[in-house]
Design a protein around this motif. Structure first.
Motif, PDB file in Angstrom:
ATOM      1  N   GLN A  81      -2.661 -10.846  12.373  1.00 58.81           N
ATOM      2  CA  GLN A  81      -3.828 -11.455  11.716  1.00 58.81           C
ATOM      3  C   GLN A  81      -5.051 -11.379  12.614  1.00 58.81           C
ATOM      4  O   GLN A  81      -6.144 -11.007  12.160  1.00 58.81           O
ATOM      5  N   ASN A  82      -4.893 -11.732  13.888  1.00 58.29           N
ATOM      6  CA  ASN A  82      -6.016 -11.660  14.832  1.00 58.29           C
ATOM      7  C   ASN A  82      -6.568 -10.247  14.947  1.00 58.29           C
ATOM      8  O   ASN A  82      -7.786 -10.044  15.006  1.00 58.29           O
ATOM      9  N   THR A  83      -5.671  -9.274  14.969  1.00 54.06           N
ATOM     10  CA  THR A  83      -6.096  -7.880  15.103  1.00 54.06           C
ATOM     11  C   THR A  83      -6.937  -7.436  13.913  1.00 54.06           C
ATOM     12  O   THR A  83      -7.993  -6.806  14.078  1.00 54.06           O
ATOM     13  N   LEU A 237      -8.514  -1.681  16.400  1.00 57.83           N
ATOM     14  CA  LEU A 237      -7.132  -2.144  16.217  1.00 57.83           C
ATOM     15  C   LEU A 237      -6.338  -2.073  17.509  1.00 57.83           C
ATOM     16  O   LEU A 237      -5.314  -2.750  17.649  1.00 57.83           O
ATOM     17  N   LYS A 238      -6.795  -1.270  18.470  1.00 60.48           N
ATOM     18  CA  LYS A 238      -6.091  -1.127  19.741  1.00 60.48           C
ATOM     19  C   LYS A 238      -6.591  -2.111  20.794  1.00 60.48           C
ATOM     20  O   LYS A 238      -6.401  -1.896  22.002  1.00 60.48           O
ATOM     21  N   LEU A 239      -7.211  -3.186  20.374  1.00 57.40           N
ATOM     22  CA  LEU A 239      -7.785  -4.166  21.303  1.00 57.40           C
ATOM     23  C   LEU A 239      -6.752  -4.644  22.319  1.00 57.40           C
ATOM     24  O   LEU A 239      -5.710  -5.182  21.960  1.00 57.40           O
ATOM     25  N   PHE A 240      -7.044  -4.456  23.597  1.00 57.69           N
ATOM     26  CA  PHE A 240      -6.138  -4.917  24.652  1.00 57.69           C
ATOM     27  C   PHE A 240      -6.878  -5.345  25.914  1.00 57.69           C
ATOM     28  O   PHE A 240      -6.711  -6.466  26.393  1.00 57.69           O
ATOM     29  N   THR A 241      -7.708  -4.448  26.463  1.00 60.54           N
ATOM     30  CA  THR A 241      -8.299  -4.674  27.781  1.00 60.54           C
ATOM     31  C   THR A 241      -9.079  -5.974  27.846  1.00 60.54           C
ATOM     32  O   THR A 241      -8.940  -6.757  28.800  1.00 60.54           O
ATOM     33  N   THR A 256      -4.496 -13.306  20.835  1.00 53.85           N
ATOM     34  CA  THR A 256      -3.338 -12.428  21.006  1.00 53.85           C
ATOM     35  C   THR A 256      -3.357 -11.363  19.920  1.00 53.85           C
ATOM     36  O   THR A 256      -3.321 -11.674  18.736  1.00 53.85           O
ATOM     37  N   THR A 257      -3.430 -10.107  20.330  1.00 53.74           N
ATOM     38  CA  THR A 257      -3.464  -8.997  19.378  1.00 53.74           C
ATOM     39  C   THR A 257      -2.123  -8.262  19.409  1.00 53.74           C
ATOM     40  O   THR A 257      -1.260  -8.545  20.248  1.00 53.74           O
ATOM     41  N   VAL A 258      -1.971  -7.297  18.524  1.00 56.64           N
ATOM     42  CA  VAL A 258      -0.708  -6.574  18.422  1.00 56.64           C
ATOM     43  C   VAL A 258      -0.408  -5.816  19.719  1.00 56.64           C
ATOM     44  O   VAL A 258       0.710  -5.876  20.242  1.00 56.64           O
TER      45      VAL A 258
END
Length: 300
Positions: A81-83, A237-241, A256-258
């Motif tokens: 959902q967050n993503t 959609l690739k949110l991480f850093t 918190t993302t996927v």
């Protein structure tokens, strides 16, 4: 004039072999570092594979247990959902603002190259550095840059990245600021291929700026805008850093993302099978979204 079909056929075969020879290094790298790891992930997703196997633990086939865990875990569902909320915040704003900025810097005016450089400059800075800089801007202390500006207007300091309601929005704004220059440059390239004759003809017909934008600029930029839309969607959609550097998935898992969940499950908790299942589900969703966008927006 006599031609020899066999000679043409041999020439075509030789060219094909040469082409495959030049492509071989790239194909080998793709197979080794992309295709093979993904195939391994698919296999691991059906097992209880651990990053560092515990003593006495036996690798076993678990069927769909890891996939069931994804769709029954509140943390996993919240990460999806967050993503998607993040993507909904980032993608329309990036495409719209990128288009407006590209139109602005496409004008023939004094100092336009300076404006282009200013807008593009955040793109050359790595996301890690950008995240560190924005951590000072969004500091929850009253001395933080944003809170200092708000203090001038008598507004109380905000917790920004420590507030579950604001954290994801703050990260989205940071991403838009950092990524906007690249999308502006791509759209600017598309604008410069639109013939000025079209605008002159529209002006003669009495079209205003809005009519020229909607009936000339947008249709002529369709392919460029579709590319920007799809690439920005995949990137968001690739949110991480940003999450890793700024919030560690908090507060209360609101950021918190996927991809962050995948990293945490695989490299922090060592649940390689579960992490692999998350990656497979995420790949399918991203692939489906990109194909849907191409189908709906890029039929021409």
């Amino acid at each position: 004039m006599n031609t020899n079909p066999n000679k043409k056929g041999h020439l075509g075969d030789a060219q094909a072999r040469t082409a495959w020879l030049f492509c071989a290094p790239a194909i080998l790298l793709i197979l080794v570092f992309i295709v093979a790891p993904f195939a391994m992930s698919v296999g691991y997703s059906f097992t209880n594979r651990m990053l560092v196997p515990k003593k006495g633990t036996v690798l076993s086939f678990t069927g769909l247990a890891n996939y069931i865990k994804i769709f029954t875990s509140s943390t996993a569902l919240n990460s999806f959902q967050n993503t998607f909320v993040y993507a909904l915040l980032v993608v329309p704003a990036t495409v719209l603002l990128g288009t407006l900025l590209a139109i602005f810097v496409n004008r023939q005016m004094r100092g336009v190259k300076v404006f282009r450089m200013i807008y593009f400059s955040p793109q050359v800075v790595t996301m890690t550095v950008v995240a560190v800089v924005w951590s000072f801007i969004l500091s929850s202390n009253s001395e933080g840059i944003m809170n200092s500006l708000l203090g001038l207007f008598g507004v109380e300091p905000q917790r920004w990245l420590q507030d579950a309601r604001l954290a994801l929005l703050c990260i989205a704004i940071m991403y838009i600021w950092q990524n906007l220059g690249m999308q502006m440059l791509i759209i600017l390239g598309g604008l410069q291929y639109i013939s000025e004759d079209l605008y002159e003809a529209a002006m003669i017909d009495g079209c205003n700026n809005w009519n020229k934008f909607w009936n000339i600029t947008v249709p002529c930029l369709k392919n460029t805008l579709v590319y920007v839309l799809v690439s920005t969607t995949i990137s968001s959609l690739k949110l991480f850093t940003q999450v890793y550097v700024l919030t560690d998935g908090g507060p209360q898992n609101s950021t918190t993302t996927v991809v962050y969940l995948l990293y945490k499950a695989g490299f922090i908790n060592g649940q390689l099978g579960y992490s692999s299942a998350i990656s497979v589900v995420f790949f399918i969703l991203v692939f489906a979204i990109s194909q849907f966008q191409n189908k709906v927006l890029g039929e021409d």
